[in-house]
Write an enzyme that holds these catalytic residues in place. Structure first.
Site, mmCIF file in Angstrom:
data_model
loop_
_atom_site.group_PDB
_atom_site.id
_atom_site.type_symbol
_atom_site.label_atom_id
_atom_site.label_comp_id
_atom_site.label_asym_id
_atom_site.label_seq_id
_atom_site.Cartn_x
_atom_site.Cartn_y
_atom_site.Cartn_z
ATOM 1 N N HIS A 157 50.895 48.331 36.374
ATOM 2 C CA HIS A 157 50.065 48.553 37.561
ATOM 3 C C HIS A 157 49.076 47.402 37.764
ATOM 4 O O HIS A 157 48.235 47.131 36.904
ATOM 5 C CB HIS A 157 49.297 49.860 37.344
ATOM 6 C CG HIS A 157 48.820 50.538 38.577
ATOM 7 N ND1 HIS A 157 49.647 50.942 39.602
ATOM 8 C CD2 HIS A 157 47.570 50.940 38.946
ATOM 9 C CE1 HIS A 157 48.940 51.550 40.532
ATOM 10 N NE2 HIS A 157 47.673 51.556 40.167
ATOM 11 N N SER A 217 47.165 50.950 44.885
ATOM 12 C CA SER A 217 46.973 52.213 44.176
ATOM 13 C C SER A 217 46.388 53.252 45.139
ATOM 14 O O SER A 217 47.002 53.538 46.165
ATOM 15 C CB SER A 217 46.103 51.980 42.944
ATOM 16 O OG SER A 217 46.169 53.062 42.051
#
Length: 542
Positions: free
Chosen positions: A464, A207
């Site tokens: 994610h 990320s």
């Protein structure tokens, strides 16, 4: 050889003659003195080792200075690393302030493996939107169990303390990125004392950590610090990474903490330095208009060329096109529903219904904050674009649980997938070293979407972190790995170990060898799923 390279070589030679005591592997000699780590059964740990002077007082909002202190006593390297001061999205309750301002440390984890005297090194930059997160939140038990490499976790400044910027030399910003770079230099200079191989350093992150890896790689001398890089679900071109409008937010920060009389950057910086760190970080809540939206109000910026110790002065696209970046093997990835991290909070239930209902009246207001174009367009252009993307993805549907999957796909495309494709496209056209990519599709039983939505009755897909948290345990999972996930976890860890030690940049996952994208007409994408992997070619990412 330039100055940085000379210093690193000399440091490595010095440290090679001052390695850990073979009779006491917990005792390590460094230039500052001796430190003692912890025996954890299957691995050794050396935690909370400072690599920079505390970024407090006069050193707040300044580039980090290398740690200079000498230890008269043996340094205690058994303490869990503290989080850098932050307004944390995942801390429950109204007060989300956690961490400390004095936080610039590295933590090292070394497996016990009688078959090896030295190990390749994986340096890890944690994620958290440049706003929150911590080294300790990413576990290392899976990695240590495999015993393939030394892991180094890097802590760096976050939020306004790490990224507030007025866009000029007085307050240029990117302090968190500069922390990361100094930590990489520390690793290169000192890791041999822990049994690490300084010539075999792989830099990875997820990320914002993945975007940080990519940004570090855009430095032309990056190859002196690491031999390869891996960006998981984050890269320099994601719209939430290098943002515009930082100067306005810096002065807004000042107004929120009593520095409204500051007329220029120098006076603003002086005033901000006089405030308590907790006051500055607590002011983050004033920038959030909806839950934790926008999730990255402070992030990397373009610095002026005359800024001291500037780390990013050109748009990343232009840097890649110039070819003047770290030409090392690079891999980038995404998961099929990365945008679930950003969208899932909209499915949270409340007394008046589901949060997503609000979008029916507030889409034009909120979309620029969710999708990070609030400082790139005029009000009219923002409204027109907001209407267009809603129509493209949802058609005439209203915002509700039935249309949520299309909204999540919109978030995935705009915040992650499209920019991953663009990054890989630039690297395949202008890069010289291998560029690899994978897409992961294998939903976790519980992941970040379920945590943010506070519900388990909705199938969010592969969200994610569903891949990354199989390498590094994370608090969002709370469930044991399934048999298929255990296999995937081992494959990922072996993939990183091999990438760190490979002399020719070859990358493999299980039985599948990644294909190089440089010079390829089509994208070479490795698909990883529940029961295997497969190389696929695409004109556009699926």
């Amino acid at each position: 050889m330039n100055y940085v390279g000379l210093i690193i070589v000399l440091s490595c030679l010095w440290l090679g003659s001052n390695a850990s005591d073979p009779d006491d592997p917990l005792l390590v000699q460094l230039p500052q003195g001796k430190l003692r780590g912890r025996d954890n059964g299957s691995y050794y740990s050396y935690e909370s080792i400072p690599y920079a002077e505390p970024p407090t007082g006069d050193l707040r909002f300044e580039a980090p200075e290398p740690y200079k202190q000498k230890w008269s006593d043996i340094f205690d390297a058994t303490k869990t690393p503290v989080a850098c001061l932050q307004w944390d999205q995942f801390t429950p309750g109204a007060n989300k302030l956690v961490g400390e301002e004095d936080c610039l440390t590295v933590s090292i984890y070394k497996p016990k493996n009688s078959k090896r005297s030295t190990f390749p090194v994986v340096a890890h930059i944690h994620g958290g939107a440049f706003m929150f997160g911590a080294a300790w939140q990413n576990g290392h038990e899976n990695v240590m169990r495999e015993g393939k490499f030394i892991l180094v976790k890097i802590s760096y400044r976050l939020g306004p303390l790490g990224f507030a910027s007025t866009g000029d030399r007085d307050l240029p910003g990117n302090y968190g990125l500069k922390d990361q770079r100094l930590a990489l230099k520390w690793i290169k200079q000192n890791i041999a004392s822990f049994g690490g191989e300084p010539q075999n350093v792989l830099l990875i992150g997820h990320s914002a950590g993945g975007a940080s890896v990519h940004l570090q790689m855009l430095r032309e001398d990056f190859g002196q610090l690491a031999k390869a890089a891996f960006s998981f679900s984050g890269n320099a071109l994601d719209p939430w990474v290098v943002q515009k409008g930082a100067r306005g937010r810096a002065f807004e920060l000042g107004r929120n903490v009593g520095c409204e009389s500051a007329e220029d950057s120098a006076s603003l910086k002086k005033c901000l330095k006089s405030k308590s760190a907790s006051e500055l970080v607590t002011a983050v809540r004033k920038f959030l208009i909806f839950s934790y939206v926008p999730f990255a109000p402070f992030s990397p910026v373009l610095e002026p060329s005359d800024a001291p110790d500037a780390i990013l002065t050109q748009d990343p696209r232009e840097v890649i096109k110039s070819g003047k970046f770290g030409q090392v093997p690079w891999a980038v990835s995404y998961v099929t529903e990365d945008g679930g991290y950003n969208a899932a909070l909209l499915l949270k239930e409340r007394k008046s219904g589901i949060v997503i209902d609000d979008l029916n009246d507030r889409w034009l207001e909120l979309a620029p904050y969710f999708l990070f174009y609030r400082d790139t367009k005029t009000k009219k252009d923002m409204d027109d674009y907001s209407r267009k993307i809603k129509e493209d993805y949802l058609g005439n549907q209203k915002f509700d649980i039935e249309s949520y999957s299309e909204l999540q796909r919109l978030f995935t495309d705009i915040l992650f997938k499209n920019s991953t494709q663009e990054s890989l496209d630039l690297h395949r056209k202008y890069g010289k070293s291998p560029a690899y990519a994978y897409v992961y599709d294998n939903p976790a039983e519980k992941g970040i979407a379920q945590v943010l939505a506070n519900r388990t009755d909705y199938d969010f897909g592969t969200v994610h972190g569903d891949d990354y948290f199989l390498i590094f345990e994370n608090f969002v999972r709370e469930v044991e790995m399934r048999p298929d996930e255990e296999i995937i976890s081992r494959n990922f860890i072996n993939m990183l170990a091999d990438f760190a030690s490979s002399d020719n940049g070859v990358l493999k996952y299980g039985e599948c060898a990644f294909k190089n994208n440089v010079g390829s007409e089509k994208f070479q994408l490795l698909a990883i799923y529940i029961d295997g992997c497969q190389n696929r070619q695409h004109v556009e990412f699926p």
